[in-house]
Design a protein around this motif. Sequence first.
Motif, PDB file in Angstrom:
ATOM      1  N   ARG A  28      85.610  25.093  -2.215  1.00 34.92           N
ATOM      2  CA  ARG A  28      84.765  26.207  -1.752  1.00 34.92           C
ATOM      3  C   ARG A  28      83.862  25.766  -0.606  1.00 34.92           C
ATOM      4  N   LYS A  29      83.284  24.584  -0.743  1.00 34.81           N
ATOM      5  CA  LYS A  29      82.384  24.089   0.309  1.00 34.81           C
ATOM      6  C   LYS A  29      83.106  23.922   1.637  1.00 34.81           C
ATOM      7  N   LEU A  30      84.386  23.536   1.568  1.00 32.43           N
ATOM      8  CA  LEU A  30      85.086  23.170   2.791  1.00 32.43           C
ATOM      9  C   LEU A  30      86.005  24.278   3.299  1.00 32.43           C
ATOM     10  N   ARG A  31      85.902  25.463   2.723  1.00 33.81           N
ATOM     11  CA  ARG A  31      86.769  26.568   3.174  1.00 33.81           C
ATOM     12  C   ARG A  31      86.543  26.867   4.647  1.00 33.81           C
ATOM     13  N   CYS A  32      85.292  26.843   5.072  1.00 29.47           N
ATOM     14  CA  CYS A  32      84.968  27.180   6.465  1.00 29.47           C
ATOM     15  C   CYS A  32      83.636  26.520   6.813  1.00 29.47           C
ATOM     16  N   VAL A  33      83.685  25.573   7.730  1.00 28.32           N
ATOM     17  CA  VAL A  33      82.494  24.783   8.051  1.00 28.32           C
ATOM     18  C   VAL A  33      82.179  24.863   9.539  1.00 28.32           C
ATOM     19  N   LEU A  34      80.916  25.095   9.834  1.00 33.26           N
ATOM     20  CA  LEU A  34      80.447  24.990  11.218  1.00 33.26           C
ATOM     21  C   LEU A  34      79.857  23.597  11.411  1.00 33.26           C
ATOM     22  N   TRP A  35      80.569  22.775  12.187  1.00 32.71           N
ATOM     23  CA  TRP A  35      80.107  21.411  12.431  1.00 32.71           C
ATOM     24  C   TRP A  35      79.253  21.373  13.686  1.00 32.71           C
ATOM     25  N   VAL A  36      78.071  20.789  13.561  1.00 34.63           N
ATOM     26  CA  VAL A  36      77.208  20.614  14.724  1.00 34.63           C
ATOM     27  C   VAL A  36      76.997  19.120  14.946  1.00 34.63           C
ATOM     28  N   PRO A  37      77.610  18.562  16.001  1.00 37.14           N
ATOM     29  CA  PRO A  37      77.422  17.130  16.263  1.00 37.14           C
ATOM     30  C   PRO A  37      75.979  16.847  16.671  1.00 37.14           C
ATOM     31  N   VAL A  38      75.472  15.720  16.194  1.00 39.87           N
ATOM     32  CA  VAL A  38      74.124  15.298  16.568  1.00 39.87           C
ATOM     33  C   VAL A  38      74.203  13.842  17.021  1.00 39.87           C
ATOM     34  N   GLU A  39      73.633  13.585  18.166  1.00 38.89           N
ATOM     35  CA  GLU A  39      73.601  12.229  18.692  1.00 38.89           C
ATOM     36  C   GLU A  39      72.928  11.309  17.676  1.00 38.89           C
ATOM     37  N   SER A  40      73.612  10.234  17.352  1.00 34.87           N
ATOM     38  CA  SER A  40      73.077   9.328  16.343  1.00 34.87           C
ATOM     39  C   SER A  40      73.016   7.930  16.925  1.00 34.87           C
ATOM     40  N   SER A  41      71.830   7.439  17.068  1.00 29.73           N
ATOM     41  CA  SER A  41      71.659   6.074  17.558  1.00 29.73           C
ATOM     42  C   SER A  41      70.222   5.721  17.248  1.00 29.73           C
ATOM     43  N   ARG A  42      69.779   4.626  17.770  1.00 29.50           N
ATOM     44  CA  ARG A  42      68.437   4.182  17.397  1.00 29.50           C
ATOM     45  C   ARG A  42      67.345   4.817  18.250  1.00 29.50           C
ATOM     46  N   VAL A  43      67.623   5.986  18.792  1.00 35.00           N
ATOM     47  CA  VAL A  43      66.564   6.683  19.528  1.00 35.00           C
ATOM     48  C   VAL A  43      65.769   7.543  18.550  1.00 35.00           C
ATOM     49  N   PRO A  44      64.544   7.896  18.906  1.00 32.89           N
ATOM     50  CA  PRO A  44      63.729   8.734  18.021  1.00 32.89           C
ATOM     51  C   PRO A  44      64.439  10.054  17.708  1.00 32.89           C
ATOM     52  N   LEU A  45      64.204  10.559  16.530  1.00 34.03           N
ATOM     53  CA  LEU A  45      64.831  11.809  16.100  1.00 34.03           C
ATOM     54  C   LEU A  45      64.676  12.907  17.138  1.00 34.03           C
ATOM     55  N   ALA A  46      63.481  13.020  17.680  1.00 37.87           N
ATOM     56  CA  ALA A  46      63.186  14.134  18.579  1.00 37.87           C
ATOM     57  C   ALA A  46      64.015  14.083  19.857  1.00 37.87           C
ATOM     58  N   ASP A  47      64.479  12.885  20.212  1.00 38.25           N
ATOM     59  CA  ASP A  47      65.246  12.744  21.457  1.00 38.25           C
ATOM     60  C   ASP A  47      66.735  12.958  21.263  1.00 38.25           C
ATOM     61  N   ARG A  48      67.165  13.075  20.036  1.00 36.80           N
ATOM     62  CA  ARG A  48      68.618  13.163  19.790  1.00 36.80           C
ATOM     63  C   ARG A  48      69.155  14.509  20.261  1.00 36.80           C
ATOM     64  N   ARG A  49      70.271  14.455  20.972  1.00 34.15           N
ATOM     65  CA  ARG A  49      70.850  15.674  21.525  1.00 34.15           C
ATOM     66  C   ARG A  49      71.841  16.314  20.562  1.00 34.15           C
ATOM     67  N   LEU A  50      71.892  17.616  20.588  1.00 36.11           N
ATOM     68  CA  LEU A  50      72.861  18.364  19.782  1.00 36.11           C
ATOM     69  C   LEU A  50      74.094  18.582  20.640  1.00 36.11           C
ATOM     70  N   GLY A  51      75.247  18.712  20.005  1.00 34.07           N
ATOM     71  CA  GLY A  51      76.504  18.814  20.740  1.00 34.07           C
ATOM     72  C   GLY A  51      77.180  20.168  20.584  1.00 34.07           C
ATOM     73  N   THR A  52      78.411  20.217  21.035  1.00 39.46           N
ATOM     74  CA  THR A  52      79.189  21.459  20.994  1.00 39.46           C
ATOM     75  C   THR A  52      79.645  21.720  19.562  1.00 39.46           C
ATOM     76  N   PRO A  53      79.244  22.842  19.001  1.00 39.17           N
ATOM     77  CA  PRO A  53      79.596  23.115  17.606  1.00 39.17           C
ATOM     78  C   PRO A  53      81.073  23.473  17.480  1.00 39.17           C
ATOM     79  N   ARG A  54      81.611  23.264  16.289  1.00 41.48           N
ATOM     80  CA  ARG A  54      83.004  23.617  16.066  1.00 41.48           C
ATOM     81  C   ARG A  54      83.151  24.279  14.703  1.00 41.48           C
TER      82      ARG A  54
END
Lengths: 208, 208
Positions: free
Chosen positions: B98-124
Amino acid sequence: MVRARALDGLRAGELARRVGFPLGSDPVRSKGHIGELIELALGATAGNLDQPDFPTLGVELKTVPVDEAGRVRESTFVCSIDLGALDREEWDTSRVRRKLRCVLWVPVESSRVPLADRRLGTPRLWRPTAAQEATLRADWHDLVGRITSGGIDEVSAHLGEALQIRPKAASGSDRVEAHGPEGEVLDVVPRGFYLRARFTETLLWTVE
Amino acid sequence: MVRARALDGLRAGELARRVGFPLGSDPVRSKGHIGELIELALGATAGNLDQPDFPTLGVELKTVPVDEAGRVRESTFVCSIDLGALDREEWDTSRVRRKLRCVLWVPVESSRVPLADRRLGTPRLWRPTAAQEATLRADWHDLVGRITSGGIDEVSAHLGEALQIRPKAASGSDRVEAHGPEGEVLDVVPRGFYLRARFTETLLWTVE
DNA sequence: ACGGATCCATACCTGGATCCTG
DNA sequence: CAGGATCCAGGTATGGATCCGT
Protein backbone atom coordinates in the motif's frame (compact mmCIF):
# COMPACT_ATOMS: atom_id res chain seq x y z
CA MET A 1 -0.05 3.09 55.30
CA VAL A 2 1.91 5.27 57.72
CA ARG A 3 2.65 7.71 54.96
CA ALA A 4 -0.90 7.57 53.65
CA ARG A 5 -2.37 8.23 57.10
CA ALA A 6 -0.12 11.26 57.42
CA LEU A 7 -2.14 12.89 54.63
CA ASP A 8 -5.31 12.90 56.75
CA GLY A 9 -6.61 16.41 57.25
CA LEU A 10 -4.08 18.01 54.95
CA ARG A 11 -5.28 20.37 52.24
CA ALA A 12 -4.29 19.58 48.67
CA GLY A 13 -2.57 22.94 48.22
CA GLU A 14 -0.35 22.39 51.24
CA LEU A 15 0.68 18.93 50.05
CA ALA A 16 1.31 20.27 46.55
CA ARG A 17 3.57 22.95 47.97
CA ARG A 18 5.55 20.43 50.00
CA VAL A 19 6.21 18.06 47.10
CA GLY A 20 6.47 20.72 44.41
CA PHE A 21 3.44 19.67 42.39
CA PRO A 22 1.92 22.36 40.13
CA LEU A 23 -1.72 22.10 41.11
CA GLY A 24 -4.03 23.68 38.53
CA SER A 25 -6.49 26.38 39.51
CA ASP A 26 -9.36 25.65 37.12
CA PRO A 27 -11.17 22.52 38.34
CA VAL A 28 -12.40 21.72 34.84
CA ARG A 29 -8.86 21.60 33.52
CA SER A 30 -7.36 19.83 36.51
CA LYS A 31 -9.60 16.81 36.94
CA GLY A 32 -6.82 14.34 37.57
CA HIS A 33 -4.42 16.60 39.43
CA ILE A 34 -5.17 15.58 42.99
CA GLY A 35 -4.87 11.93 42.03
CA GLU A 36 -1.48 12.60 40.47
CA LEU A 37 -0.41 14.70 43.43
CA ILE A 38 -1.09 11.85 45.83
CA GLU A 39 0.70 9.37 43.58
CA LEU A 40 3.73 11.61 43.75
CA ALA A 41 3.44 12.16 47.49
CA LEU A 42 3.24 8.44 48.25
CA GLY A 43 5.90 7.41 45.78
CA ALA A 44 3.64 5.54 43.39
CA THR A 45 5.30 4.67 40.13
CA ALA A 46 4.38 7.50 37.80
CA GLY A 47 3.01 6.67 34.42
CA ASN A 48 0.34 4.43 33.06
CA LEU A 49 2.01 1.07 32.79
CA ASP A 50 -0.09 -2.06 32.99
CA GLN A 51 0.87 -2.54 36.63
CA PRO A 52 -0.47 -1.50 40.03
CA ASP A 53 0.59 1.93 41.24
CA PHE A 54 2.78 0.27 43.84
CA PRO A 55 4.10 -2.70 41.89
CA THR A 56 6.04 -4.37 44.67
CA LEU A 57 3.04 -4.16 47.00
CA GLY A 58 0.42 -4.98 44.39
CA VAL A 59 -1.57 -1.98 45.54
CA GLU A 60 -3.64 0.34 43.36
CA LEU A 61 -4.13 3.95 44.51
CA LYS A 62 -7.39 5.80 43.98
CA THR A 63 -8.76 9.07 45.23
CA VAL A 64 -12.47 9.21 45.85
CA PRO A 65 -14.45 12.46 46.00
CA VAL A 66 -16.65 12.75 49.08
CA ASP A 67 -18.90 15.50 50.43
CA GLU A 68 -19.00 16.88 54.00
CA ALA A 69 -21.11 13.93 55.13
CA GLY A 70 -18.75 11.39 53.61
CA ARG A 71 -21.07 10.60 50.71
CA VAL A 72 -19.24 9.53 47.58
CA ARG A 73 -19.95 12.05 44.83
CA GLU A 74 -18.65 10.37 41.71
CA SER A 75 -18.16 7.01 40.14
CA THR A 76 -14.62 5.64 39.97
CA PHE A 77 -12.90 4.84 36.72
CA VAL A 78 -11.44 1.32 36.76
CA CYS A 79 -9.90 0.66 33.35
CA SER A 80 -10.50 1.10 29.67
CA ILE A 81 -12.01 -1.65 27.53
CA ASP A 82 -10.40 -3.21 24.48
CA LEU A 83 -13.60 -3.95 22.58
CA GLY A 84 -11.71 -6.06 20.07
CA ALA A 85 -10.29 -8.47 22.63
CA LEU A 86 -13.11 -8.80 25.14
CA ASP A 87 -14.20 -12.17 23.80
CA ARG A 88 -10.85 -13.61 24.84
CA GLU A 89 -10.96 -12.38 28.43
CA GLU A 90 -11.99 -14.27 31.52
CA TRP A 91 -12.96 -12.72 34.83
CA ASP A 92 -10.13 -14.40 36.71
CA THR A 93 -7.51 -12.80 34.49
CA SER A 94 -9.44 -9.64 33.64
CA ARG A 95 -8.03 -6.17 33.99
CA VAL A 96 -10.98 -5.21 36.19
CA ARG A 97 -10.20 -7.93 38.70
CA ARG A 98 -6.49 -7.18 38.69
CA LYS A 99 -7.11 -3.46 39.21
CA LEU A 100 -9.43 -4.10 42.13
CA ARG A 101 -7.47 -6.83 43.91
CA CYS A 102 -6.14 -4.36 46.45
CA VAL A 103 -6.93 -0.64 46.47
CA LEU A 104 -5.79 2.17 48.70
CA TRP A 105 -8.69 4.62 48.76
CA VAL A 106 -7.91 8.22 49.66
CA PRO A 107 -11.02 10.35 50.22
CA VAL A 108 -10.83 13.90 48.91
CA GLU A 109 -13.22 16.65 49.86
CA SER A 110 -15.30 17.45 46.82
CA SER A 111 -17.33 20.59 46.62
CA ARG A 112 -17.18 23.93 44.93
CA VAL A 113 -14.16 25.09 46.87
CA PRO A 114 -10.85 25.68 45.09
CA LEU A 115 -8.76 22.57 44.50
CA ALA A 116 -6.03 23.78 46.81
CA ASP A 117 -8.42 24.04 49.74
CA ARG A 118 -9.79 20.53 49.44
CA ARG A 119 -8.98 18.34 52.42
CA LEU A 120 -7.69 14.80 52.21
CA GLY A 121 -9.30 12.16 54.40
CA THR A 122 -8.52 8.93 56.21
CA PRO A 123 -7.19 6.40 53.71
CA ARG A 124 -8.52 2.88 53.59
CA LEU A 125 -6.84 -0.22 52.24
CA TRP A 126 -9.42 -2.50 50.70
CA ARG A 127 -9.60 -5.96 49.22
CA PRO A 128 -12.93 -7.19 47.90
CA THR A 129 -14.82 -9.43 50.30
CA ALA A 130 -16.18 -12.64 48.86
CA ALA A 131 -19.59 -11.01 48.54
CA GLN A 132 -18.19 -7.90 46.86
CA GLU A 133 -16.19 -9.96 44.43
CA ALA A 134 -19.26 -12.02 43.61
CA THR A 135 -21.15 -8.83 42.79
CA LEU A 136 -18.34 -7.53 40.61
CA ARG A 137 -17.95 -10.85 38.84
CA ALA A 138 -21.68 -11.10 38.14
CA ASP A 139 -21.78 -7.58 36.73
CA TRP A 140 -18.69 -8.22 34.65
CA HIS A 141 -20.07 -11.45 33.19
CA ASP A 142 -23.38 -9.80 32.41
CA LEU A 143 -21.79 -6.79 30.72
CA VAL A 144 -19.14 -8.70 28.81
CA GLY A 145 -21.66 -11.35 27.80
CA ARG A 146 -23.98 -8.74 26.35
CA ILE A 147 -21.18 -7.16 24.40
CA THR A 148 -19.85 -10.39 22.95
CA SER A 149 -23.30 -11.65 22.02
CA GLY A 150 -25.11 -8.50 20.99
CA GLY A 151 -22.50 -5.81 20.52
CA ILE A 152 -21.55 -2.79 22.52
CA ASP A 153 -24.72 -0.94 21.55
CA GLU A 154 -26.64 -3.36 23.78
CA VAL A 155 -24.91 -1.91 26.82
CA SER A 156 -25.63 1.39 28.54
CA ALA A 157 -24.55 2.82 31.86
CA HIS A 158 -27.87 1.69 33.33
CA LEU A 159 -26.64 -1.87 33.62
CA GLY A 160 -24.62 -3.31 36.48
CA GLU A 161 -25.16 -3.15 40.22
CA ALA A 162 -21.62 -2.16 41.20
CA LEU A 163 -19.73 -2.12 37.92
CA GLN A 164 -20.95 -0.18 34.92
CA ILE A 165 -19.71 0.72 31.45
CA ARG A 166 -19.60 4.32 30.31
CA PRO A 167 -17.83 6.34 27.61
CA LYS A 168 -14.16 7.03 28.24
CA ALA A 169 -12.87 9.51 25.71
CA ALA A 170 -11.69 13.04 25.23
CA SER A 171 -14.77 13.76 23.16
CA GLY A 172 -18.04 12.16 22.20
CA SER A 173 -16.86 12.00 18.62
CA ASP A 174 -13.84 9.80 19.39
CA ARG A 175 -14.07 6.41 17.79
CA VAL A 176 -12.58 2.94 18.14
CA GLU A 177 -13.35 -0.27 16.27
CA ALA A 178 -15.88 -2.69 17.67
CA HIS A 179 -17.80 -5.64 16.29
CA GLY A 180 -21.53 -5.90 15.94
CA PRO A 181 -23.67 -8.97 16.64
CA GLU A 182 -23.08 -10.28 13.10
CA GLY A 183 -19.38 -9.52 13.19
CA GLU A 184 -19.69 -6.21 11.35
CA VAL A 185 -17.06 -3.62 12.10
CA LEU A 186 -18.50 -0.59 13.89
CA ASP A 187 -16.85 2.64 14.95
CA VAL A 188 -18.04 3.49 18.43
CA VAL A 189 -17.06 5.76 21.27
CA PRO A 190 -14.39 4.19 23.52
CA ARG A 191 -15.68 2.71 26.77
CA GLY A 192 -14.37 2.09 30.26
CA PHE A 193 -15.42 0.21 33.38
CA TYR A 194 -16.50 2.31 36.37
CA LEU A 195 -17.56 1.57 39.92
CA ARG A 196 -20.86 3.14 40.93
CA ALA A 197 -20.60 5.70 43.69
CA ARG A 198 -23.03 3.82 45.92
CA PHE A 199 -20.79 0.74 45.76
CA THR A 200 -17.62 2.63 46.58
CA GLU A 201 -19.40 4.30 49.45
CA THR A 202 -20.25 1.02 51.13
CA LEU A 203 -16.73 -0.27 50.99
CA LEU A 204 -15.31 2.99 52.33
CA TRP A 205 -17.36 3.10 55.49
CA THR A 206 -18.10 -0.52 56.31
CA VAL A 207 -16.74 -1.29 59.78
CA GLU A 208 -14.57 -4.37 59.64
CA MET B 1 2.94 17.92 -9.64
CA VAL B 2 2.97 21.58 -10.58
CA ARG B 3 3.59 22.52 -6.99
CA ALA B 4 6.16 19.78 -6.56
CA ARG B 5 8.07 20.85 -9.67
CA ALA B 6 8.18 24.39 -8.35
CA LEU B 7 10.47 23.12 -5.58
CA ASP B 8 13.19 22.16 -8.06
CA GLY B 9 16.42 24.03 -7.37
CA LEU B 10 15.14 25.65 -4.20
CA ARG B 11 17.24 25.41 -1.04
CA ALA B 12 15.62 23.93 2.03
CA GLY B 13 16.26 27.06 4.10
CA GLU B 14 14.50 29.28 1.58
CA LEU B 15 11.46 26.99 1.47
CA ALA B 16 11.40 26.80 5.25
CA ARG B 17 11.41 30.59 5.47
CA ARG B 18 8.54 30.88 3.02
CA VAL B 19 6.28 28.42 4.81
CA GLY B 20 7.41 29.25 8.34
CA PHE B 21 8.93 25.89 9.15
CA PRO B 22 11.53 25.88 11.97
CA LEU B 23 14.34 23.96 10.29
CA GLY B 24 16.83 22.60 12.81
CA SER B 25 20.52 23.44 12.56
CA ASP B 26 22.04 20.21 13.89
CA PRO B 27 21.70 17.51 11.22
CA VAL B 28 21.81 14.75 13.81
CA ARG B 29 18.81 16.21 15.60
CA SER B 30 16.87 17.15 12.49
CA LYS B 31 16.86 13.93 10.50
CA GLY B 32 13.23 14.13 9.47
CA HIS B 33 12.92 17.89 9.14
CA ILE B 34 13.26 18.27 5.39
CA GLY B 35 10.71 15.52 4.87
CA GLU B 36 8.29 17.30 7.17
CA LEU B 37 9.04 20.64 5.53
CA ILE B 38 8.09 19.30 2.12
CA GLU B 39 4.94 17.69 3.50
CA LEU B 40 3.94 21.09 4.79
CA ALA B 41 4.91 22.88 1.59
CA LEU B 42 2.87 20.53 -0.60
CA GLY B 43 -0.11 20.33 1.71
CA ALA B 44 0.30 16.70 2.71
CA THR B 45 -1.87 15.68 5.62
CA ALA B 46 0.36 16.13 8.63
CA GLY B 47 0.68 13.30 11.05
CA ASN B 48 1.26 9.61 10.88
CA LEU B 49 -2.13 8.18 10.12
CA ASP B 50 -2.42 4.85 8.32
CA GLN B 51 -3.13 6.64 5.05
CA PRO B 52 -1.12 8.02 2.16
CA ASP B 53 0.25 11.51 2.64
CA PHE B 54 -2.21 12.78 0.03
CA PRO B 55 -5.26 10.67 0.88
CA THR B 56 -7.51 11.85 -1.93
CA LEU B 57 -4.78 11.23 -4.49
CA GLY B 58 -3.49 8.01 -2.98
CA VAL B 59 0.02 9.39 -3.17
CA GLU B 60 2.84 8.85 -0.69
CA LEU B 61 5.53 11.53 -0.37
CA LYS B 62 9.17 10.64 0.22
CA THR B 63 12.35 12.63 0.14
CA VAL B 64 15.42 10.81 -1.07
CA PRO B 65 18.97 11.92 -0.28
CA VAL B 66 21.21 12.13 -3.36
CA ASP B 67 24.79 13.27 -3.91
CA GLU B 68 26.11 15.66 -6.60
CA ALA B 69 26.08 12.86 -9.15
CA GLY B 70 22.54 11.86 -8.36
CA ARG B 71 23.54 8.73 -6.48
CA VAL B 72 21.11 7.76 -3.75
CA ARG B 73 22.91 7.93 -0.42
CA GLU B 74 20.54 6.22 1.97
CA SER B 75 17.94 3.52 2.14
CA THR B 76 14.31 4.59 2.42
CA PHE B 77 12.10 3.67 5.34
CA VAL B 78 8.84 2.11 4.18
CA CYS B 79 6.88 1.14 7.28
CA SER B 80 7.24 -0.49 10.64
CA ILE B 81 6.53 -4.17 11.20
CA ASP B 82 4.00 -5.60 13.63
CA LEU B 83 5.86 -8.79 14.46
CA GLY B 84 2.83 -10.21 16.22
CA ALA B 85 0.52 -9.95 13.23
CA LEU B 86 2.82 -10.79 10.32
CA ASP B 87 1.50 -14.33 10.01
CA ARG B 88 -1.90 -12.93 9.10
CA GLU B 89 -0.70 -10.60 6.35
CA GLU B 90 -0.70 -11.19 2.61
CA TRP B 91 1.33 -9.29 0.06
CA ASP B 92 -1.73 -7.98 -1.76
CA THR B 93 -3.04 -6.28 1.35
CA SER B 94 0.29 -5.59 3.01
CA ARG B 95 1.33 -2.22 4.34
CA VAL B 96 4.46 -2.35 2.20
CA ARG B 97 2.46 -2.71 -0.99
CA ARG B 98 0.00 0.00 0.00
CA LYS B 99 2.79 2.42 0.88
CA LEU B 100 4.55 1.85 -2.42
CA ARG B 101 1.53 1.87 -4.75
CA CYS B 102 2.27 5.45 -5.80
CA VAL B 103 5.13 7.55 -4.47
CA LEU B 104 6.20 11.10 -5.16
CA TRP B 105 9.97 11.12 -4.77
CA VAL B 106 11.64 14.43 -4.02
CA PRO B 107 15.45 14.28 -4.27
CA VAL B 108 17.31 16.29 -1.66
CA GLU B 109 20.97 17.17 -1.89
CA SER B 110 22.75 15.20 0.79
CA SER B 111 26.24 16.06 1.85
CA ARG B 112 27.98 17.70 4.72
CA VAL B 113 26.52 21.12 3.99
CA PRO B 114 24.10 22.73 6.45
CA LEU B 115 20.50 21.58 6.12
CA ALA B 116 19.34 25.01 5.05
CA ASP B 117 21.70 25.02 2.06
CA ARG B 118 20.61 21.67 0.67
CA ARG B 119 18.93 21.93 -2.71
CA LEU B 120 15.74 20.14 -3.69
CA GLY B 121 15.63 18.31 -7.01
CA THR B 122 13.25 17.32 -9.77
CA PRO B 123 10.41 15.31 -8.26
CA ARG B 124 9.29 12.04 -9.79
CA LEU B 125 5.93 10.35 -9.49
CA TRP B 126 6.43 6.59 -9.48
CA ARG B 127 4.30 3.48 -9.55
CA PRO B 128 6.03 0.10 -9.48
CA THR B 129 6.39 -1.53 -12.88
CA ALA B 130 5.37 -5.16 -13.10
CA ALA B 131 9.01 -6.17 -12.80
CA GLN B 132 9.62 -3.93 -9.79
CA GLU B 133 6.55 -5.20 -8.05
CA ALA B 134 7.62 -8.77 -8.71
CA THR B 135 10.96 -8.03 -7.05
CA LEU B 136 9.32 -6.41 -4.06
CA ARG B 137 6.80 -9.21 -3.72
CA ALA B 138 9.51 -11.88 -3.87
CA ASP B 139 11.58 -10.11 -1.22
CA TRP B 140 8.53 -9.62 0.96
CA HIS B 141 7.52 -13.27 0.74
CA ASP B 142 11.05 -14.42 1.48
CA LEU B 143 11.43 -12.11 4.48
CA VAL B 144 8.00 -12.69 5.93
CA GLY B 145 8.27 -16.43 5.33
CA ARG B 146 11.52 -16.62 7.24
CA ILE B 147 10.06 -14.70 10.15
CA THR B 148 6.91 -16.77 10.41
CA SER B 149 8.78 -20.06 10.11
CA GLY B 150 12.01 -19.39 11.95
CA GLY B 151 11.52 -16.21 13.92
CA ILE B 152 12.82 -12.70 13.48
CA ASP B 153 16.34 -13.71 14.52
CA GLU B 154 16.63 -15.55 11.19
CA VAL B 155 16.43 -12.26 9.36
CA SER B 156 19.18 -9.67 8.98
CA ALA B 157 19.55 -6.64 6.75
CA HIS B 158 21.64 -8.75 4.37
CA LEU B 159 18.54 -10.35 2.93
CA GLY B 160 16.36 -8.95 0.16
CA GLU B 161 17.29 -7.57 -3.22
CA ALA B 162 15.22 -4.39 -3.07
CA LEU B 163 13.39 -4.63 0.25
CA GLN B 164 15.22 -5.29 3.49
CA ILE B 165 14.42 -5.41 7.20
CA ARG B 166 16.40 -3.34 9.68
CA PRO B 167 15.94 -2.06 13.21
CA LYS B 168 13.54 0.85 13.60
CA ALA B 169 13.77 2.24 17.09
CA ALA B 170 14.94 5.17 19.14
CA SER B 171 17.58 2.97 20.72
CA GLY B 172 19.09 -0.46 20.33
CA SER B 173 17.68 -1.38 23.73
CA ASP B 174 14.04 -0.79 22.72
CA ARG B 175 12.01 -3.96 22.77
CA VAL B 176 8.76 -5.33 21.34
CA GLU B 177 7.24 -8.78 21.64
CA ALA B 178 7.93 -11.36 18.94
CA HIS B 179 7.51 -15.11 18.68
CA GLY B 180 10.27 -17.64 18.22
CA PRO B 181 10.17 -20.72 15.99
CA GLU B 182 8.54 -22.78 18.75
CA GLY B 183 6.09 -20.03 19.62
CA GLU B 184 8.12 -18.71 22.54
CA VAL B 185 7.69 -15.05 23.37
CA LEU B 186 10.85 -13.04 22.71
CA ASP B 187 11.63 -9.40 23.33
CA VAL B 188 13.44 -8.05 20.31
CA VAL B 189 14.33 -4.69 18.84
CA PRO B 190 11.51 -3.24 16.68
CA ARG B 191 11.98 -3.65 12.93
CA GLY B 192 10.93 -1.83 9.80
CA PHE B 193 10.95 -2.42 6.05
CA TYR B 194 13.38 -0.34 4.00
CA LEU B 195 14.14 0.03 0.30
CA ARG B 196 17.79 -0.40 -0.58
CA ALA B 197 19.45 2.69 -2.01
CA ARG B 198 20.44 0.91 -5.20
CA PHE B 199 16.79 0.02 -5.87
CA THR B 200 15.54 3.55 -5.27
CA GLU B 201 18.27 4.86 -7.53
CA THR B 202 17.11 2.80 -10.50
CA LEU B 203 13.55 3.94 -10.22
CA LEU B 204 14.55 7.58 -9.89
CA TRP B 205 16.57 7.78 -13.08
CA THR B 206 15.04 5.21 -15.40
CA VAL B 207 13.86 6.91 -18.57
CA GLU B 208 10.28 5.99 -19.28
C1' DA C 1 29.39 0.57 2.09
C1' DC C 2 25.97 -0.54 4.66
C1' DG C 3 23.89 -2.87 8.73
C1' DG C 4 22.70 -1.60 12.97
C1' DA C 5 21.85 2.49 15.82
C1' DT C 6 19.78 6.60 16.50
C1' DC C 7 17.04 11.28 16.56
C1' DC C 8 12.61 14.27 16.30
C1' DA C 9 7.43 15.04 15.78
C1' DT C 10 3.08 13.72 16.68
C1' DA C 11 -0.99 10.78 16.98
C1' DC C 12 -2.86 7.39 19.90
C1' DC C 13 -3.99 5.17 24.06
C1' DT C 14 -4.31 4.55 28.88
C1' DG C 15 -4.61 6.32 33.34
C1' DG C 16 -5.55 10.36 36.47
C1' DA C 17 -10.48 11.61 37.17
C1' DT C 18 -14.67 15.27 37.30
C1' DC C 19 -18.00 18.02 34.66
C1' DC C 20 -22.69 19.09 33.48
C1' DT C 21 -27.22 18.96 31.20
C1' DG C 22 -31.63 16.94 30.50
C1' DC D 1 -29.00 12.42 39.70
C1' DA D 2 -26.32 10.12 37.02
C1' DG D 3 -25.41 8.85 32.17
C1' DG D 4 -22.93 10.63 28.75
C1' DA D 5 -19.30 14.05 27.82
C1' DT D 6 -15.11 15.89 28.74
C1' DC D 7 -10.16 17.49 30.33
C1' DC D 8 -4.94 16.77 31.37
C1' DA D 9 -0.52 13.98 31.63
C1' DG D 10 2.53 11.06 29.86
C1' DG D 11 4.10 6.62 27.76
C1' DT D 12 4.05 4.12 23.44
C1' DA D 13 3.88 3.48 18.61
C1' DT D 14 4.42 5.11 14.02
C1' DG D 15 6.15 8.10 10.55
C1' DG D 16 9.67 11.67 9.14
C1' DA D 17 14.36 9.91 8.10
C1' DT D 18 19.89 10.00 8.61
C1' DC D 19 23.96 8.86 11.40
C1' DC D 20 28.19 6.33 11.91
C1' DG D 21 31.43 2.54 13.25
C1' DT D 22 33.28 -1.65 11.48
